[in-house]
Design an enzyme around this catalytic site. Sequence first.
Site, PDB file in Angstrom:
ATOM      1  N   ARG A 238      20.315  -7.821 -22.165  1.00 47.53           N
ATOM      2  CA  ARG A 238      19.880  -6.526 -21.675  1.00 47.53           C
ATOM      3  C   ARG A 238      20.765  -5.441 -22.282  1.00 47.53           C
ATOM      4  NH1 ARG A 238      20.507  -5.964 -15.449  1.00 47.53           N
ATOM      5  NH2 ARG A 238      19.976  -3.835 -16.002  1.00 47.53           N
TER       6      ARG A 238
ATOM      7  N   LYS B 125      18.420   0.600 -10.412  1.00 47.79           N
ATOM      8  CA  LYS B 125      17.452   1.478  -9.752  1.00 47.79           C
ATOM      9  C   LYS B 125      17.984   1.970  -8.418  1.00 47.79           C
ATOM     10  CE  LYS B 125      13.182  -0.383 -11.782  1.00 47.79           C
ATOM     11  NZ  LYS B 125      11.905  -1.075 -11.501  1.00 47.79           N
TER      12      LYS B 125
ATOM     13  N   GLU C 191       7.831  -3.730 -12.665  1.00 45.89           N
ATOM     14  CA  GLU C 191       7.448  -3.598 -11.261  1.00 45.89           C
ATOM     15  C   GLU C 191       7.394  -2.099 -10.951  1.00 45.89           C
ATOM     16  OE1 GLU C 191       8.797  -4.832  -6.709  1.00 45.89           O
ATOM     17  OE2 GLU C 191      10.087  -5.348  -8.408  1.00 45.89           O
TER      18      GLU C 191
END
Length: 606
Positions: free
Chosen positions: A300, A310, A65
Amino acid sequence: MSSPTDKNNAAESTKVSNFLRQVIESDLENGTYASRRWAGSPGDAAHHAAGQPDPAKIRTRFPPEPNGYLHVGHAKSICINFGLARDYGGICHLRFDDTNPEKEDLEYVNSILDAVKWLGFDWNGAPDAPPYQASDYFDFMYRAAEYLIEAGHAYVDEQTAEQMRLARGDFNTPGTDSPFRARTPAENLARFREMRDGRHEDGAMVLRAKIDMASPNINLRDPAIYRIRRATHHNTGDKWCIYPMYTYAHPIEDALEQITHSLCTLEFEDQRPFYDWLLERLIEGGLLASPPPRQYEFARLNLTYVITSKRKLAQLVYDHKVSGWDDPRMPTIVGLRRRGYTPESLQLFAERIGVTKSDSWIDYSTLEGCLREDLENKAHRGMAVLDPVKLVLTNWAEVFGSDDYLEACTQPALPHSALLDGQTPPPDRVFKIGREVWIEREDFEEVPPKGYKRLFPGNVVRLKGGYVIECTGSGAKDAAGRVIEVHAKVIADTKSGTPGADSVKAKAAITWVGVADGVQAEVRLYDRLFVEEQPDAGGKDFIEALNPDSLKVVTAIVEPSLAQAKPDQKFQFERHGYFVADRVDHGVDGKAVFNRAVGLRDSWGK
């Protein structure tokens, strides 16, 4: 005996197996996707039916994204998706999941393109091919939503967000049906078109999939698939005031692109049943081609001394705890690149840590070790003095006839052990020795501790690449009593590389830079940004774990070869570690700026 070249080729050809490779190899052996067709671009079932047999054996995708800068965790995902496609004769798609217009920006789009290219990968089957964008599929997603409504698989819900939350139930309590769930397809279609046409306020209603409010998987309790959101999109402008939810858009994007293996991290595992449900419904309606993509999840990256949220990274930037997204202490790809990391080191890191289904923590030293390993045979050597003290060779005129005499010295840019078979050595470094040179402050002790082998009164050492010298003591001191000048005598006919080089046994060799040709440089000594292994674990305030010594700036003296460095060029400063000429500041107004990438050894583990 194998050569270094043989070893490198063997390493490249031997890939460590993991469950993703096993899945792909099984699908290839069984011909799971052998019947797929590809029309040259993403599209629906009819579009691909008119195409040719897919030339790609598999198709993977990397779908960021564009709402921030990519970080080291994304680098792992990039290497996995692009690397598997490369290894199995496939194609990896780069696709922007731009379904949330309020948080997305072209700045992030461009940074992502640059990061993937820098890591060494092309996308979508051709160099410089345009990336795919979820927003290009909005028309199809809307058409698919209308089909789901008409087939009785979706309805418009006008409850408030809080009412829907309460009605969803929890792990111990089944959900309850919405009072709007029993509407007819015709009523739902009319309301959905009103949503599209902007006749209702943001948040007034959503389109939900009609699945099972009693499902033990809460994600199947009629998830929302469209919401009203008046926001200008960076790609589609103001065409839409309704936008698909990510969990709805993601499987459709994969299917339109004929993805075979949709690889994502473990937090999406609970969404896989909805992924499969949605594609099955749209294949039943003839909208999408069969066989559908399959989603597989892997753990992850959890890296010690690093945060990858983020939001938290943005806080570091906006609160000026770091200089920006590309601050060399940041785990962003732009930060790692400015720190001196190479694409090869990050690819090696991704390969080395492997792919698993269980969460674990990777020590930061593993990442640093991959960089050392990559730079060991690449980074040209050079001498730099980071804490300079002047060394005066008091008998220089007696030996060479003049205090002004300068003599050229040479050293290899790369040691012989770093050269591969048949590789032409780079030109030697050339620098000059004279009466005065700079040495490291720590290389002189008036009263040496036990085992100290460098300069102290009466001791004999070699100036690396130059002459053997005998220390006679300290010279001048400053007002605080710190030594600012060291004295020694040069021993004639002992220059490195000459017949007399071994005539006098030196107890140590020290690095130095000549006063005559040394160049001042700003050296930024970067270290880990946090002092705690898991700085934000358990809801801790990660700001409190910031390392106050994560950056020290010193004025160093470097040899002439380093002064000629180009931005982004890597070096090994002998004895100090690996450094990179800063991509932004080096060379500006003639100023040399170097960033420490990593030390020669792991100092945190001791």
